[in-house]
Design an enzyme around this catalytic site. Structure first.
Site, PDB file in Angstrom:
ATOM      1  N   ILE A 124       1.015  -1.862  -0.172  1.00 18.49           N
ATOM      2  CA  ILE A 124      -0.525  -0.274  -0.215  1.00 18.49           C
ATOM      3  C   ILE A 124       0.865   1.237  -0.196  1.00 18.49           C
ATOM      4  O   ILE A 124       1.730   1.830   1.237  1.00 18.49           O
ATOM      5  CB  ILE A 124      -0.953   0.612   0.813  1.00 18.49           C
ATOM      6  CG1 ILE A 124      -2.037   1.115   0.992  1.00 18.49           C
ATOM      7  CG2 ILE A 124       0.079  -0.260   2.742  1.00 18.49           C
ATOM      8  CD1 ILE A 124      -2.989   0.659   1.917  1.00 18.49           C
ATOM      9  N   GLU A 125       1.173   1.735  -0.955  1.00 17.04           N
ATOM     10  CA  GLU A 125       2.244   2.989  -1.238  1.00 17.04           C
ATOM     11  C   GLU A 125       0.991   4.470  -1.683  1.00 17.04           C
ATOM     12  O   GLU A 125      -0.342   4.439  -2.773  1.00 17.04           O
ATOM     13  CB  GLU A 125       2.937   2.597  -2.293  1.00 17.04           C
ATOM     14  CG  GLU A 125       3.863   1.612  -1.782  1.00 17.04           C
ATOM     15  CD  GLU A 125       4.931   1.597  -2.342  1.00 17.04           C
ATOM     16  OE1 GLU A 125       6.330   2.505  -3.042  1.00 17.04           O
ATOM     17  OE2 GLU A 125       4.924   0.838  -2.753  1.00 17.04           O
TER      18      GLU A 125
END
Length: 338
Positions: free
Chosen positions: A155-156
């Site tokens: 998750i970025e």
């Protein structure tokens, strides 16, 4: 051909039913959950370098397995095609393509894969799916397509920056874990030099979600000219403290719920990570029984012979040297009695 488990109405219903139970999730400030007895990833799974079929002349996984002893790969990336439909890179189908062929090749050689959802670029399912129920269904579709033992949520970017998307991801993963007992869930995200932003960790703890490894990516964080092995350890200590504080864990429990996902060679911002830095990370993982020790990417784990940064490390090395170093990690030792 490797046996594939088709998606069924039962599996989808289970995910939705599990999600319905999230209405009873603990409120903020409630007593945190404790890690499951088997929270640490299985030893063979702890080291699973990222393999990406989207660029960089992807190596034959069996060649890497034979040369290094590594058995697992984190296969990147499952994305959205603009809707809540999981596809490789947002464009390649789950079945019948190169990615399914990679899964079959790795399994035929005695290993397995961990599909990774997300990454830095592209359309994220976490943002494209309109609800936690829909996102859980998208995750379930991939789990069922390959009969998975583990998934990675990388998750970025905008997905991490949005509180709404963070909460949707947390709630969807609660449903997925309830619908798939024994499934390992790894959460991978960026970090600063002293440790990561704690918003996602705290949100998960407040919701009662435990994952098998909170894994930081200690690179692209202004480490130019510094010892990246030591700097990565410093960031990992910050992660351990964040997880300990959020869940009320002991130091040992916190270490066993964390991991490191490094980058080999010259990073996107010009930091240099060497095989010796990986040896520093290996020693740290062995000392503290980390749940996960991996890196981006095996595509780059080769000396440069006219290739670009997507197909080589840009530092002096032997072929697959970074993988060989981390393959020395056998995973967390048997957990001490609590």
């Amino acid at each position: 051909m490797t046996t594939r488990i088709p998606r069924t109405a039962l599996a989808t219903a289970a995910a939705v039913a599990a999600l319905a139970g999230l209405a009873q999730a603990p409120a903020a400030g409630a007593a945190p959950a404790t890690p499951q007895a088997d929270a640490a990833a299985a030893p063979a799974m702890a080291v699973a370098p990222y393999l990406y079929n989207g660029w960089g002349s992807p190596p034959d996984p069996k060649t890497v397995m034979d040369a290094t002893g590594v058995k697992w790969f984190t296969l990147a990336f499952v994305l959205s095609n603009g809707t809540c439909d999981p596809q490789w890179d947002g464009s390649r189908p789950l079945s019948g393509g190169v990615d399914e062929g990679t899964v079959e090749s790795v399994r035929a050689a005695g290993g397995d894969v961990i599909p990774s959802f997300g990454g830095w670029s592209g359309n994220k399912l976490e943002s494209s799916c309109s609800s936690a129920q829909e996102l859980a269904g998208a995750y379930q579709k991939v789990i069922d397509a390959y009969g998975l033992k583990a998934i990675d949520i990388d998750i970025e970017a905008e997905a991490y920056d949005s509180p709404e998307v963070q909460q949707r991801t947390v709630d969807a993963l609660k449903a997925v874990k309830e619908a798939n007992p024994g499934l390992k869930v790894f959460m991978t995200f960026g970090t600063g030099q002293d440790g990561p932003d704690t918003s996602l960790i705290n949100r998960a703890a407040e919701a009662g979600l435990t994952v098998d490894s909170w894994t930081i990516m200690p690179f692209n964080f202004d480490g130019n000219g510094q010892n990246m092995g030591e700097l990565s350890v410093r960031a990992a200590e910050g992660l351990k403290t964040a997880v300990k504080d959020a869940y009320g864990y002991s130091d040992d429990e916190a270490y066993r719920s964390t991991g490191i996902s490094s980058m080999n060679g010259v990073t996107d911002v010009g930091e240099t990570i060497t095989p010796d830095d990986f040896r520093t990370l290996l020693g740290y993982a062995q000392e503290h029984n980390l749940a996960r020790l991996t890196f981006w990417s095996v595509n780059r784990d080769r000396p440069c012979e006219g290739g670009g940064a997507d197909s080589c490390s840009e530092v002096p090395q032997e072929p697959w040297e970074f993988t060989k170093v981390l393959a020395g990690y056998e995973g967390p030792a048997q957990e001490s009695a609590r």
